[in-house]
Write an enzyme that holds these catalytic residues in place. Sequence first.
Site, PDB file in Angstrom:
ATOM      1  CG  ASP A  11     -67.760  -0.991  30.689  1.00 26.19           C
ATOM      2  OD1 ASP A  11     -66.147  -0.408  30.250  1.00 26.19           O
ATOM      3  OD2 ASP A  11     -68.466  -0.250  31.488  1.00 26.19           O
ATOM      4  CB  ILE A  12     -70.218   1.064  34.829  1.00 32.59           C
ATOM      5  CG1 ILE A  12     -71.770   1.169  35.962  1.00 32.59           C
ATOM      6  CG2 ILE A  12     -70.255   2.182  33.759  1.00 32.59           C
ATOM      7  CD1 ILE A  12     -71.401   2.427  37.121  1.00 32.59           C
TER       8      ILE A  12
ATOM      9  CG  ASN B 272     -60.360   2.933  23.277  1.00 34.78           C
ATOM     10  OD1 ASN B 272     -60.323   2.446  22.039  1.00 34.78           O
ATOM     11  ND2 ASN B 272     -61.571   2.659  24.141  1.00 34.78           N
TER      12      ASN B 272
ATOM     13  CG  HIS C  12     -62.055  -2.048  27.166  1.00 31.60           C
ATOM     14  ND1 HIS C  12     -63.166  -0.928  27.963  1.00 31.60           N
ATOM     15  CD2 HIS C  12     -61.586  -0.776  27.076  1.00 31.60           C
ATOM     16  CE1 HIS C  12     -63.581   0.020  27.725  1.00 31.60           C
ATOM     17  NE2 HIS C  12     -62.166   0.080  27.150  1.00 31.60           N
TER      18      HIS C  12
ATOM     19  CG  HIS D 278     -59.540   1.194  30.678  1.00 32.32           C
ATOM     20  ND1 HIS D 278     -59.368   2.646  30.469  1.00 32.32           N
ATOM     21  CD2 HIS D 278     -60.102   1.474  29.712  1.00 32.32           C
ATOM     22  CE1 HIS D 278     -59.275   3.327  30.055  1.00 32.32           C
ATOM     23  NE2 HIS D 278     -60.771   2.396  28.983  1.00 32.32           N
TER      24      HIS D 278
ATOM     25  CD  GLU E 243     -66.077   6.795  27.498  1.00 34.58           C
ATOM     26  OE1 GLU E 243     -66.015   5.896  28.345  1.00 34.58           O
ATOM     27  OE2 GLU E 243     -67.016   6.505  26.052  1.00 34.58           O
ATOM     28  CB  VAL E 244     -61.241   6.334  32.122  1.00 33.35           C
ATOM     29  CG1 VAL E 244     -61.053   5.960  33.787  1.00 33.35           C
ATOM     30  CG2 VAL E 244     -63.071   6.308  32.587  1.00 33.35           C
TER      31      VAL E 244
HETATM   32  P1  5GP Z   1     -62.166   4.036  28.044  1.00 30.97           P
HETATM   33  O1  5GP Z   1     -63.099   4.877  26.497  1.00 30.97           O
HETATM   34  O2  5GP Z   1     -62.070   5.451  28.076  1.00 30.97           O
HETATM   35  O3  5GP Z   1     -61.789   2.966  27.141  1.00 30.97           O
HETATM   36  O4  5GP Z   1     -63.321   3.266  28.458  1.00 30.97           O
HETATM   37  C1  5GP Z   1     -63.903   3.809  30.170  1.00 30.97           C
HETATM   38  C2  5GP Z   1     -64.815   2.533  30.222  1.00 30.97           C
HETATM   39  O5  5GP Z   1     -65.180   3.001  31.858  1.00 30.97           O
HETATM   40  C3  5GP Z   1     -65.998   2.700  29.959  1.00 30.97           C
HETATM   41  O6  5GP Z   1     -66.806   1.370  28.453  1.00 30.97           O
HETATM   42  C4  5GP Z   1     -67.499   2.853  30.887  1.00 30.97           C
HETATM   43  O7  5GP Z   1     -68.739   2.514  30.606  1.00 30.97           O
HETATM   44  C5  5GP Z   1     -66.491   2.134  32.081  1.00 30.97           C
HETATM   45  N1  5GP Z   1     -67.176   2.847  33.368  1.00 30.97           N
HETATM   46  C6  5GP Z   1     -66.946   4.721  32.943  1.00 30.97           C
HETATM   47  N2  5GP Z   1     -67.177   5.080  34.563  1.00 30.97           N
HETATM   48  C7  5GP Z   1     -67.552   3.492  35.674  1.00 30.97           C
HETATM   49  C8  5GP Z   1     -67.227   2.983  36.717  1.00 30.97           C
HETATM   50  O8  5GP Z   1     -67.547   3.902  37.746  1.00 30.97           O
HETATM   51  N3  5GP Z   1     -67.405   2.302  37.179  1.00 30.97           N
HETATM   52  C9  5GP Z   1     -67.142   1.299  35.821  1.00 30.97           C
HETATM   53  N4  5GP Z   1     -67.273   0.145  36.124  1.00 30.97           N
HETATM   54  N5  5GP Z   1     -66.593   1.477  34.583  1.00 30.97           N
HETATM   55  C10 5GP Z   1     -66.656   2.633  34.393  1.00 30.97           C
END
Ligand code: 5GP
Length: 119
Positions: free
Chosen positions: A33-34, A91, A106, A104, A99-100
């Site tokens: 994760d970034i 999520n 975590h 996925h 968010e994405v």
């Molecule tokens: P969500 O809230 O969708 O479950 O989590 C999305 C995750 O993707 C977040 O923890 C965020 O830090 C990670 N993320 C967002 N953009 C990038 C990216 O460009 N590269 C990587 N490696 N992680 C990302």
Amino acid sequence: MSYDTNNIFAKILRKEIPCNPVVETPHTLAFNDIAPQAPTHILIIPKDAYVTYGDFINNASPEEILDFNQTIATLIEQNGLNEAGYRIISNAGEHGGQEVPHFHVHLLGGRHLGNLLQE
Ligand code: 5GP
């Protein structure tokens, strides 16, 4: 449930933007994760286009689902998380805080992770 082909993980899969890969299999990609929330914070994604856990389970092949879950198990082993423990989270949608919009999981570990839900 329509899939947005411009989401950031779709761009990572197309190699339009870089990631820090950890494991790659025929059906699954795992990368750090970034913005890590724990010493181990790995994102595991299927290579095909699914939006949420439900979308993945309902529409992916048995091979994809097995490959995805085996990759998570491999990462738990590789990161030595079995003894002290770990958390896996997915999520989904607005209430889930996704968010994405590419399915996925975590994988988090390496420290005590606290309560499950924090507002
Ligand atoms: P969500 O809230 O969708 O479950 O989590 C999305 C995750 O993707 C977040 O923890 C965020 O830090 C990670 N993320 C967002 N953009 C990038 C990216 O460009 N590269 C990587 N490696 N992680 C990302």
